[in-house]
Design a protein around this motif. Structure first.
Motif: not given
Length: 245
Positions: A137-149, A160-171, A225-228
């Motif tokens: 919602t905050t970054y509507p132009k962002a289309k893709s996300i990667v987890v680095f941990t 694992g939880y990020t992957k599920t949440a990303a799919a639900a959010a449309g990333f 990009g965005i570093h969260a």
């Protein structure tokens, strides 16, 4: 005197987390002692803290918890590092030692064998959907996300939880990049992340010191990009990463 054992990272990249936990327990004990201690039946108790540094290392965590349990005869503990806390949960149940931990593993709270271990941290399973949805919602132009941990229980669960949440959010969810805890040079791993061209890089679950190094590398790489950073607070991150990064 009741001794409260604390095993947590007091030095190294995860120290901002561990020091917060240690100081929190210490302040709570001081509050009880200042208020006169605790009386149960005819016995009056005061509290003291024994803190051991595990440097966010599983082997040290296991050694420290065993020392507090078997050598120091401590019956109440606060621990932090996920791998060690999970590994010894059933042992602490057998010894009837209460352990309050920041473990990021939902399964531990559902196992009867781990009944003496209590999670004090709201795991990422609870946070992931709202957090990732907020980013969308905050970054509507962002289309893709990667987890680095980190490539450990904490990191894998977070991923694992990020992957599920990303799919639900449309990333578009990109392949995660994981590294072994304690890795000194993260530059090759950041290079792998940048090769994926992510709009958002999520370093949640990684120690504060590692996140700071990643922030500096991304800044020097001119990443746009965005570093969260998840639960890493700016007050902890900026002194390590520099204000510019």
């Amino acid at each position: 005197v009741i001794t409260i054992g604390v095993d947590t990272p007091l030095t190294g990249g995860a120290a901002p987390w561990g020091l917060s936990e240690m100081h929190g327990v210490t302040l709570a004990c001081e509050d009880f002692n200042t208020a006169g201690g605790l009386t149960i039946g005819s016995i009056h108790y005061t509290f003291k803290v024994e803190a051991l540094d595990d440097k966010y290392d599983t082997a040290l965590t296991l050694n420290n918890i065993r020392q507090m349990a078997y050598t120091d005869n401590i019956k109440f503990m606060f621990t932090f590092q996920t791998e060690g806390s999970v590994a010894l949960a059933s042992t602490l149940t057998k010894l009837q030692i209460l352990n309050f931990t920041v473990v990021n593993d939902d399964k531990i709270i559902a196992q009867p064998a781990n009944a003496y271990t209590y999670r004090t941290y709201m795991g990422f399973s609870v946070q992931a959907n709202d957090y990732v949805k907020w980013m969308k919602t905050t970054y509507p132009k962002a289309k893709s996300i990667v987890v680095f941990t980190t490539n450990d229980t904490n990191g894998n669960i977070t991923e694992g939880y990020t992957k599920t949440a990303a799919a639900a959010a449309g990333f578009t969810y990109l392949a995660p990049v994981l590294y072994d805890p304690g890795t000194a040079d993260l530059t090759p791993f950041v290079t792998k992340v940048l090769a994926l061209s992510p709009d958002i890089i999520l370093t949640i679950g990684a120690p504060v010191g590692d996140v700071a190094n990643v922030a500096k590398i991304l800044y020097n790489s001119n990443y746009k990009g965005i570093h969260a950073t998840g639960i890493v607070g700016a007050a902890d991150l900026l002194p390590l990463a520099s204000q510019a990064a």
